[in-house]
Enzyme design. Structure first.
Site, PDB file in Angstrom:
ATOM      1  N   ARG A 141       9.085  45.495  42.074  1.00 34.68           N
ATOM      2  CA  ARG A 141       9.696  46.820  41.995  1.00 34.68           C
ATOM      3  C   ARG A 141       8.924  47.794  41.108  1.00 34.68           C
ATOM      4  O   ARG A 141       9.200  48.980  41.099  1.00 34.68           O
ATOM      5  CB  ARG A 141      11.153  46.694  41.524  1.00 34.68           C
ATOM      6  CG  ARG A 141      11.330  46.259  40.092  1.00 34.68           C
ATOM      7  CD  ARG A 141      12.766  45.785  39.849  1.00 34.68           C
ATOM      8  NE  ARG A 141      13.475  46.588  38.879  1.00 34.68           N
ATOM      9  CZ  ARG A 141      14.640  46.244  38.330  1.00 34.68           C
ATOM     10  NH1 ARG A 141      15.250  45.122  38.701  1.00 34.68           N
ATOM     11  NH2 ARG A 141      15.227  47.004  37.448  1.00 34.68           N
ATOM     12  N   ARG A 187      27.496  43.034  31.526  1.00 38.33           N
ATOM     13  CA  ARG A 187      26.592  41.979  31.985  1.00 38.33           C
ATOM     14  C   ARG A 187      25.998  41.274  30.777  1.00 38.33           C
ATOM     15  O   ARG A 187      25.513  41.934  29.855  1.00 38.33           O
ATOM     16  CB  ARG A 187      25.476  42.607  32.818  1.00 38.33           C
ATOM     17  CG  ARG A 187      24.416  41.600  33.212  1.00 38.33           C
ATOM     18  CD  ARG A 187      23.419  42.208  34.139  1.00 38.33           C
ATOM     19  NE  ARG A 187      22.456  43.034  33.435  1.00 38.33           N
ATOM     20  CZ  ARG A 187      21.485  43.695  34.058  1.00 38.33           C
ATOM     21  NH1 ARG A 187      21.368  43.652  35.369  1.00 38.33           N
ATOM     22  NH2 ARG A 187      20.626  44.414  33.366  1.00 38.33           N
ATOM     23  N   ASN A 239      18.323  46.453  42.966  1.00 34.48           N
ATOM     24  CA  ASN A 239      16.984  46.666  42.394  1.00 34.48           C
ATOM     25  C   ASN A 239      16.163  45.385  42.496  1.00 34.48           C
ATOM     26  O   ASN A 239      15.000  45.398  42.867  1.00 34.48           O
ATOM     27  CB  ASN A 239      17.067  47.077  40.917  1.00 34.48           C
ATOM     28  CG  ASN A 239      17.904  48.315  40.716  1.00 34.48           C
ATOM     29  OD1 ASN A 239      18.182  49.013  41.671  1.00 34.48           O
ATOM     30  ND2 ASN A 239      18.327  48.569  39.487  1.00 34.48           N
ATOM     31  N   ASP A 240      16.813  44.286  42.132  1.00 38.68           N
ATOM     32  CA  ASP A 240      16.113  43.008  42.241  1.00 38.68           C
ATOM     33  C   ASP A 240      16.256  42.399  43.638  1.00 38.68           C
ATOM     34  O   ASP A 240      15.310  41.813  44.151  1.00 38.68           O
ATOM     35  CB  ASP A 240      16.643  42.022  41.188  1.00 38.68           C
ATOM     36  CG  ASP A 240      16.010  42.295  39.830  1.00 38.68           C
ATOM     37  OD1 ASP A 240      14.796  42.532  39.783  1.00 38.68           O
ATOM     38  OD2 ASP A 240      16.735  42.279  38.822  1.00 38.68           O
ATOM     39  N   HIS A 289      12.629  50.527  34.033  1.00 39.38           N
ATOM     40  CA  HIS A 289      13.695  50.782  33.064  1.00 39.38           C
ATOM     41  C   HIS A 289      13.623  52.150  32.407  1.00 39.38           C
ATOM     42  O   HIS A 289      14.641  52.724  32.051  1.00 39.38           O
ATOM     43  CB  HIS A 289      13.819  49.617  32.092  1.00 39.38           C
ATOM     44  CG  HIS A 289      14.532  48.498  32.777  1.00 39.38           C
ATOM     45  ND1 HIS A 289      13.861  47.530  33.474  1.00 39.38           N
ATOM     46  CD2 HIS A 289      15.848  48.295  32.991  1.00 39.38           C
ATOM     47  CE1 HIS A 289      14.746  46.746  34.068  1.00 39.38           C
ATOM     48  NE2 HIS A 289      15.951  47.176  33.792  1.00 39.38           N
ATOM     49  N   CYS A 298      25.670  47.648  41.695  1.00 32.52           N
ATOM     50  CA  CYS A 298      25.229  48.362  40.494  1.00 32.52           C
ATOM     51  C   CYS A 298      23.731  48.623  40.527  1.00 32.52           C
ATOM     52  O   CYS A 298      23.162  49.146  39.583  1.00 32.52           O
ATOM     53  CB  CYS A 298      25.623  47.586  39.236  1.00 32.52           C
ATOM     54  SG  CYS A 298      24.969  45.921  39.207  1.00 32.52           S
ATOM     55  N   ARG A 304      24.325  47.258  30.617  1.00 31.81           N
ATOM     56  CA  ARG A 304      23.150  46.393  30.451  1.00 31.81           C
ATOM     57  C   ARG A 304      23.018  46.038  28.967  1.00 31.81           C
ATOM     58  O   ARG A 304      22.393  46.773  28.205  1.00 31.81           O
ATOM     59  CB  ARG A 304      21.880  47.122  30.900  1.00 31.81           C
ATOM     60  CG  ARG A 304      21.754  47.368  32.389  1.00 31.81           C
ATOM     61  CD  ARG A 304      20.419  48.046  32.697  1.00 31.81           C
ATOM     62  NE  ARG A 304      20.050  47.962  34.092  1.00 31.81           N
ATOM     63  CZ  ARG A 304      20.345  48.878  35.008  1.00 31.81           C
ATOM     64  NH1 ARG A 304      21.016  49.949  34.684  1.00 31.81           N
ATOM     65  NH2 ARG A 304      19.943  48.716  36.255  1.00 31.81           N
ATOM     66  N   GLU A 331      21.741  39.290  43.138  1.00 27.70           N
ATOM     67  CA  GLU A 331      20.431  39.959  43.141  1.00 27.70           C
ATOM     68  C   GLU A 331      19.324  38.998  43.545  1.00 27.70           C
ATOM     69  O   GLU A 331      18.159  39.348  43.588  1.00 27.70           O
ATOM     70  CB  GLU A 331      20.152  40.600  41.774  1.00 27.70           C
ATOM     71  CG  GLU A 331      20.326  39.685  40.590  1.00 27.70           C
ATOM     72  CD  GLU A 331      20.191  40.415  39.253  1.00 27.70           C
ATOM     73  OE1 GLU A 331      19.577  41.486  39.191  1.00 27.70           O
ATOM     74  OE2 GLU A 331      20.705  39.885  38.251  1.00 27.70           O
TER      75      GLU A 331
END
Ligand code: PEP
Ligand code: MG
Length: 576
Positions: free
Chosen positions: A468, A335, A457-458, A192, A505, A299, A434
C-alpha cells in the site's frame, strides 16, 4: 521554463495557497580544523549550548500548547541531556587537549556517546538516549554552523510543509492553525501520514515523486488536494481562480455542516452508522464536531509511538477513558495496538525483516509478548465503565488467534474483578478483517465474534499482493476490483447470517465511489476520517438503498475491472 504543475495522490481534502516550508535534511557538513585560540572555541560551545537550550525550550512550549503535553515530553529528555555536564564537559576537554574546532570535537564526542548507548541493544531506554544524543548534537551543530534546522512544532506563520516523507511524529507536530497543507514525495492514500492528515484536517498531497526538488523555501505554491494538483509557480490569475475554488469548497462544507446533528438515513429510510477513525484522544473532538455517531477505529498504536517508553496502564486508562467520555455513550471501537509494518516502535527492539507487512506485527506481537498485551487490556477494561466500549483485535488470520486473544481478555477481566475493580459487562469483542484468510472464513468467525470491521487498507494490499506504500504498484491497489467487493460481501453476509454487524474502518468506507456499493452490500457501520463523515451523510441522503443493492449486484457480477466499477458508480450517481 519552470515546472508549473505537479500531480500526486490527494490524501486529505482542501485547497491551500501559502509559502513553502521545506522540511529537508539540513547540510551539517564541516571541516576539521586546528585552532589556536582554545578559549574562544570553548566559548563557542557554551554559546551553542545556551542557544540550543533556548530553541528546544521554545519548541517544547509550542508543542505543549498546540499539541498537548504528551507530544512535548520528548523535548524534556533533550533538555535534560543538554544540561548534563558530562557530555558538554567532554566536548570542551577534547578542544583543549587536541586543539580542534568545536564542530569536530562535538562530532567525535557525540559519535562516542551514540555508540556507547546504542551498543546496549537489549536496553530500550539506552536506545532512546542514543536518539536523544543525536538530536541534541544535531541542534548544537546547526548553531555552530549557523544552519537553520527545520522544526515543524515551531511553525508560527501560514505555510505549506514540503518534505520527502513525514513520520507520524512529524505529522503529530503540525499545528493546523499555521500548516495550511503538506506535500510529500512518497506515500499513498493509506500511508499513516495521510491518515493523520485527515484526522488533523490538514489538506495533503502525497506521492508526488519530486516535490522536494521542485520548490524552494518561501516560494508561494497552490495545493489543490481535491484534485491532487500542485501549482508551483502560480500567476495572479491562478491565485484568483483557486481562491474562488477554495471559497466554493468552504461553502460546500458549510452545507454539509448542517447535517451535523442529523441521522444518517437514505432516501428510502434505511439507517446506517457513520463513525470516525481517530489516532489520539484529542481527535475525538474532531469526530464529535463532524457529527460522527461513534468511533469505529481508535488506532491505539499512536499512544505507544508518541511515547519514549511503553505507556503505563494508568496512562492508557486515562487515554481510553478520555475518548469514551468525549463520545458520551456513543460506541467506541478501540483496536489493540497494531505495531509493525510501517509503524515502528523505537523502544520495542524488533529485528529487521524482509517483509515487515507480512511479519511480526499487531496481534502476533500481542500474543507473543503477553505482558504488554495484558497491560493494554487491563487499561481498556478499567476504562469500560466510562462509555460503550468495543474491543477489536488487528491482523487476525486464524480462529485460534482470536480465541487466544479473547481468552486473555477474559483472564484479565477476572483478575480485575477479583481485585474489586469494576468492569462493564456489555463489551462487544470483534476483529479486523484485513487478511484474506479471515475474509474467506468469515462464516466460521461470525459464530464467535460480536462484530467485524473490515480493514480494507490492508485487505486490498494483501489480496492484490500490492504494497500500500509503493507507488510503483499503486495501479494494483484497486478498492473497486470485483474480487475485493466479493470478499467484502462474503464478510457482510456471514455476519448477518449470525445476527452480527459488520463495519468498515479502512479508507474505502469514506470513499464516495465505494460508499454507494457498500451501502448496497448491506454494510452496517462506516468508519472514516472525521472530515469525510458529513459529506458521506449528505451522499447517503440522496441514495436509495434498494437501487444501490441492484448497483452492487451489477458491480460484483457483471463488471470485470476496477475501472468498470468506477464508471458504473459515476454514471449512477452523476445527477446527485
Ligand atoms: C486497515 O488496514 O484498513 C486499517 C484500518 O488499519 P491500518 O490502516 O491502521 O492498518
Ligand atoms: Mg490494517
Amino acid at each position: 521554463m519552470p515546472i508549473t504543475k505537479m500531480t500526486g495522490i490527494a490524501a486529505s481534502d482542501g485547497i491551500a495557497i501559502a509559502p513553502v516550508y521545506l522540511l529537508a535534511e539540513p547540510d551539517l557538513s564541516f571541516e576539521t580544523k586546528q585552532v589556536e585560540d582554545v578559549t574562544a572555541e570553548v566559548a563557542r560551545v557554551d554559546l551553542a549550548v545556551t542557544q540550543a537550550t533556548a530553541e528546544i525550550t521554545a519548541i517544547r512550549n509550542t508543542a505543549a500548547e498546540s499539541l498537548g503535553e504528551e507530544e512535548a515530553q520528548v523535548f524534556d529528555a533533550h533538555l535534560m541531556f543538554l544540561s548534563d555536564p558530562e557530555f558538554v564537559g567532554q566536548v570542551k576537554t577534547k578542544i583543549e587537549d587536541e586543539k580542534i574546532n568545536a564542530e569536530a570535537a562535538l562530532k567525535e564526542v557525540s559519535d562516542m556517546f551514540v555508540m556507547m548507548f546504542s551498543s546496549m541493544e537489549d536496553n530500550p531506554y539506552m536506545q532512546e538516549r542514543a536518539a536523544d544524543v543525536r538530536d541534541v548534537s544535531e541542534r548544537m551543530m546547526a548553531v555552530l554552523l549557523g544552519v537553520k534546522l527545520p522544526s515543524p512544532a515551531t511553525i508560527n506563520e501560514e505555510v505549506i510543509v514540503v518534505a520527502h516523507d513525514l513520520t507520524p511524529s512529524d505529522t503529530a507536530q503540525l499545528n493546523k492553525q499555521f500548516v495550511k497543507a503538506f506535500v510529500t514525495n512518497i506515500g499513498g492514500r493509506t500511508s499513516h501520514s495521510a491518515i493523520m492528515a485527515r484526522s488533523l484536517e490538514i489538506p495533503a498531497i502525497v506521492g508526488t515523486g519530486s516535490i522536494l526538488d521542485s520548490v524552494a523555501d518561501g516560494q508561494v505554491i497552490i495545493v489543490d488536494a481535491l484534485e491532487g494538483e500542485i501549482i508551483t509557480n502560480p500567476t495572479p490569475e491562478d491565485i484568483e481562480t483557486y481562491n474562488e475554488k477554495a471559497l466554493a469548497y468552504e461553502q460546500q462544507k458549510a452545507e454539509w455542516a448542517k447535517l451535523v446533528d442529523a441521522e444518517t438515513v437514505t432516501k428510502d429510510g434505511h439507517h446506517v452508522e457513520l463513525a470516525a477513525n481517530i489516532g489520539t484522544p484529542k481527535d475525538a473532538e474532531g469526530a464529535v464536531n463532524n457529527g460522527a455517531e461513534g468511533i469505529g477505529l481508535y488506532r491505539t498504536e499512536f499512544l505507544y509511538m508518541d511515547s519514549a517508553d511503553f505507556p503505563t496502564e494508568d496512562e492508557q486508562y486515562e487515554a481510553y477513558k478520555a475518548v469514551l467520555e468525549a463520545m458520551e455513550g456513543k460506541p467506541v471501537v478501540v483496536r489493540t495496538m497494531d505495531i509493525g509494518g510501517d509503524k515502528e516502535l523505537s523502544y520495542l527492539d524488533l529485528p529487521e525483516e524482509m517483509n515487515p507487512f507480512l511479519g511480526y506485527r499487531a496481534i502476533r506481537i500481542s500474543l507473543d509478548q503477553q505482558d504488554m498485551f495484558k497491560t493494554q487490556l487491563r487499561a481498556l477494561l478499567r476504562a469500560s465503565v466510562h462509555g460503550a466500549l468495543r474491543i477489536m483485535f488487528p491482523m487476525i488470520a486464524t480462529l485460534p488467534e482470536f480465541r487466544e486473544a479473547k481468552e486473555i481478555l477474559l483472564e484479565v477481566k477476572n483478575e480485575l474483578l477479583a481485585e474489586g475493580i469494576a468492569v462493564s459487562d456489555d463489551i462487544q469483542v470483534g476483529i479486523m478483517v484485513e487478511i484474506p484468510a479471515a475474509a474467506v472464513l468469515a462464516d466460521q468467525f461470525a459464530k464467535e465474534v460480536d462484530f467485524f470491521s473490515i480493514g480494507t487498507n490492508d485487505l486490498i494490499q494483501y489480496s492484490m499482493a500490492a504494497d500500500r506504500m509503493n507507488e510503483r504498484v499503486s495501479y494494483l491497489y484497486q478498492p473497486y476490483n470485483p474480487s475485493i467487493l466479493r470478499l467484502i460481501k462474503n464478510v457482510i453476509d456471514a455476519a448477518h447470517a449470525e445476527g452480527k454487524w459488520t463495519g468498515m474502518c479502512g479508507e474505502m468506507a469514506g470513499d464516495q465511489i465505494a460508499a454507494p456499493i457498500l451501502l448496497g452490500l448491506g454494510l452496517d457501520e462506516f468508519s472514516m476520517s472525521a472530515s469525510s463523515v458529513l459529506k458521506t451523510r449528505s451522499l447517503f441522503s440522496k441514495l436509495n438503498k434498494s437501487e444501490m443493492e441492484a448497483l452492487a449486484d451489477v458491480a460484483l457480477n457483471q463488471c470485470t475491472t476496477n475501472e468498470e466499477v468506477v464508471a458504473l458508480v459515476a454514471q449512477a450517481t452523476a445527477d446527485l
